[in-house]
Design a protein around this motif. Structure first.
Motif, mmCIF file in Angstrom:
data_model
loop_
_atom_site.group_PDB
_atom_site.id
_atom_site.type_symbol
_atom_site.label_atom_id
_atom_site.label_comp_id
_atom_site.label_asym_id
_atom_site.label_seq_id
_atom_site.Cartn_x
_atom_site.Cartn_y
_atom_site.Cartn_z
ATOM 1 N N LEU A 93 11.836 3.143 -5.468
ATOM 2 C CA LEU A 93 10.538 3.412 -4.854
ATOM 3 C C LEU A 93 10.097 2.232 -3.978
ATOM 4 C CD1 LEU A 93 7.506 5.122 -6.468
ATOM 5 C CD2 LEU A 93 7.167 2.946 -5.311
ATOM 6 N N LEU A 94 10.250 1.029 -4.503
ATOM 7 C CA LEU A 94 9.835 -0.157 -3.740
ATOM 8 C C LEU A 94 10.726 -0.338 -2.514
ATOM 9 C CD1 LEU A 94 7.851 -2.578 -3.715
ATOM 10 C CD2 LEU A 94 9.659 -3.906 -4.814
ATOM 11 N N ALA A 104 0.819 -1.220 0.000
ATOM 12 C CA ALA A 104 0.000 0.000 0.000
ATOM 13 C C ALA A 104 0.850 1.267 0.000
ATOM 14 C CB ALA A 104 -0.944 -0.017 1.202
ATOM 15 N N ALA A 105 1.974 1.235 0.707
ATOM 16 C CA ALA A 105 2.832 2.426 0.762
ATOM 17 C C ALA A 105 3.445 2.701 -0.618
ATOM 18 C CB ALA A 105 3.926 2.246 1.811
ATOM 19 N N ALA A 106 3.836 1.636 -1.300
ATOM 20 C CA ALA A 106 4.386 1.802 -2.654
ATOM 21 C C ALA A 106 3.310 2.355 -3.575
ATOM 22 C CB ALA A 106 4.912 0.467 -3.180
ATOM 23 N N LYS A 107 2.086 1.872 -3.384
ATOM 24 C CA LYS A 107 0.980 2.332 -4.225
ATOM 25 C C LYS A 107 0.754 3.830 -4.055
ATOM 26 C CE LYS A 107 -3.846 1.883 -5.204
ATOM 27 N NZ LYS A 107 -5.175 1.525 -4.756
ATOM 28 N N GLU A 108 0.785 4.265 -2.820
ATOM 29 C CA GLU A 108 0.556 5.678 -2.548
ATOM 30 C C GLU A 108 1.623 6.547 -3.235
ATOM 31 O OE1 GLU A 108 -0.113 6.472 1.608
ATOM 32 O OE2 GLU A 108 0.309 8.611 1.249
ATOM 33 N N GLU A 109 2.868 6.106 -3.113
ATOM 34 C CA GLU A 109 3.983 6.845 -3.707
ATOM 35 C C GLU A 109 3.886 6.842 -5.243
ATOM 36 O OE1 GLU A 109 5.828 8.564 -1.773
ATOM 37 O OE2 GLU A 109 7.168 9.325 -3.347
ATOM 38 N N LEU A 110 3.486 5.702 -5.800
ATOM 39 C CA LEU A 110 3.319 5.599 -7.258
ATOM 40 C C LEU A 110 2.259 6.586 -7.734
ATOM 41 C CD1 LEU A 110 3.282 1.756 -7.987
ATOM 42 C CD2 LEU A 110 4.946 3.403 -8.879
ATOM 43 N N GLY A 111 1.195 6.698 -6.934
ATOM 44 C CA GLY A 111 0.100 7.610 -7.274
ATOM 45 C C GLY A 111 0.608 9.035 -7.399
ATOM 46 N N LYS A 112 1.511 9.426 -6.480
ATOM 47 C CA LYS A 112 2.062 10.791 -6.519
ATOM 48 C C LYS A 112 2.905 10.998 -7.776
ATOM 49 C CE LYS A 112 2.520 11.066 -1.491
ATOM 50 N NZ LYS A 112 3.559 10.788 -0.507
#
Ligand code: PLP
Length: 429
Positions: free
Chosen positions: A362-363, A75-83
């Motif tokens: 990022l990951l 989920a944390a990676a997802k949030e960062e990817l979204g940005k």
């Protein structure tokens, strides 16, 4: 092949190919060369060998010799990817950590190890070493017998590690024929395990041709053929039932209203193709699989988009086949996999090399999981899904609405990377 795709591929531009010839899996599976029973047979064989694996590789003892990787929500990676990447598809994002499979540290631990075991069983049965019902741990006493035999393979790196490590552990003389793209640390690690590494200045295709020639000339040698092997493919396909169990444990539903999207890095096609075949057997049309390839080595995208299968190679498109994603540096796709995927795979994406280190960092920074650059190609399918006109046209509806969707990035390698290489790639050396 339609003009748009052909131009993108030739120009080494990132692109997306969507399969216009998908058939309902329930119909298509009847026409395919390999069947569900073949996967079950592979699965049972792995179970017979599990006690032996647990003895040979103590790190697998806690799972009783079953080689399987975690499925983790990121989920944390997802949030960062979204940005960084803008709008992302709805639903949860998970990472299937084949990067951390025991023994070989990559997805090749599925197919490669399975094929060595199958060959070993055949040999042992033929020579009366094993009888039906025997415990396979017995094979530990036959290292001298296996030492008379060779196992050889052509590899860009990870297949060699999986075949080499397993073969050497059983006692075989293991020989890995490696392309110029192969990373130095992979060659070093293999030699340290007692594997003979032969290097070729040319590409992967040449390493395979030479390796096969040498092996065929020796009656006591077995060649693992990455381009044509049904065994490798079936070893990968066992991932389907394994993932089903993990999804159930994590109470994640997959059905028509809860679609599953899976993004798989692709080289010759065996690993992502076998896994796709395994997943389709479980979830049929509720699972959507996409391959991702480097812009300079999109062999499977070209094979499918042109409908020429292994009759087209990336050099025909004016591409080099060279990429930092060494696990994906393949110029010509497997004909077997092409035929298995023709009406089964949803689509394919290509990715520029320069994006891979960013995904890797990022990951690492958000989830403290480190995977190798080839593995990171998976990210591109997920992030490009809503930004490519072709995929958007087909999937927009599901992607924007299906809150209940699940997306899985299939991480295919990385845990055996030496610390200094890891730090260098992360830009932290
Ligand atoms: C081999 C490999 C793949 C792709 O597998 P193919 O069977 O060649 O398509 C993907 N990622 C990594 C890290 C690999 O080593």
């Amino acid at each position: 092949m339609n003009d748009g795709i052909q131009e993108d591929l030739k120009a080494a531009r990132e692109t997306c190919w969507i399969n216009e010839q998908m058939y309902p899996f329930s119909e298509e599976k009847e026409r395919l060369l390999l069947k569900r029973e073949d996967i079950e047979d592979a699965s049972k064989r792995l179970a017979r060998f599990a006690p032996l694996i647990a003895k040979l590789f103590p790190e697998t003892a806690k799972d009783h010799g079953m080689i399987e990787s975690p499925l983790r929500e990121i989920a944390a990676a997802k949030e960062e990817l979204g940005k960084k990447c803008g709008e992302l598809p709805k639903g949860r994002l998970l990472l299937k950590c084949d990067s951390h499979l025991a023994i070989a540290g990559s997805v090749k631990a599925r197919g490669g190890i399975y094929e060595v075991l199958k060959h070993t069983e055949e040999l042992a049965l033929a020579y009366g070493i094993l009888k039906e019902g025997d415990s396979y741990e017995k094979l530990l006493e036959y290292r001298d017998f296996f030492a008379e035999y060779k196992v050889q393979v052509g590899s860009t790196g990870n297949l060699g590690m999986s075949i080499g490590i397993m073969s050497a552990a059983l006692g075989y003389q293991a020989i890995v024929h490696m392309s110029a793209d192969a990373k130095e640390w992979k060659k070093k690690l293999l030699r340290a395990r007692g594997v003979t590494v032969k290097e070729y200045a040319d590409d992967y295709g040449r390493a395979v041709i030479e390796g096969r020639k040498l092996s065929d000339a020796d009656p006591k040698s077995y060649f693992v053929d990455d381009e044509h092997s049904k065994d490798l493919f079936l070893g990968y396909a066992v991932a389907g039932e394994r993932l089903k169990k993990q999804m159930e444990e994590q109470q994640i539903t997959v059905d028509e209203t809860h679609p599953l999207f899976v993004y798989l890095p692709c080289g010759v096609g065996g690993a992502p193709g076998g896994i796709t075949f395994g997943l389709k057997q479980i979830w049929g049309d509720a699972v959507h699989c996409f391959f991702v390839e480097p812009v300079q080595a999109p062999c499977m995208t070209a094979a499918l988009a042109s409908d020429k299968g292994s009759g087209i190679c990336v050099q025909d498109l004016g591409l080099t086949g060279k990429t930092e994603a060494d696990g994906l540096a393949v110029g010509r796709a497997s004909q077997l996999v092409y035929e298995m995927m023709r009406h089964v795979l949803d689509g394919a994406f290509t990715v520029e090399d320069k994006k891979l280190p960013g995904y890797m960092r990022l990951l690492n920074d958000t989830e403290q999981i480190c995977i190798e650059p080839s593995s990171c190609a998976a990210f591109e399918g997920y992030t490009a899904m809503l930004h490519s006109p072709e995929s958007t046209a087909r999937y927009d509806e599901i992607m924007k609405k299906a809150e209940g969707a699940t997306h899985i990035l299939w991480a295919t390698g990385g845990s055996l990377m030496p610390e200094e290489i890891r730090l260098e790639l992360l830009g932290k050396a």
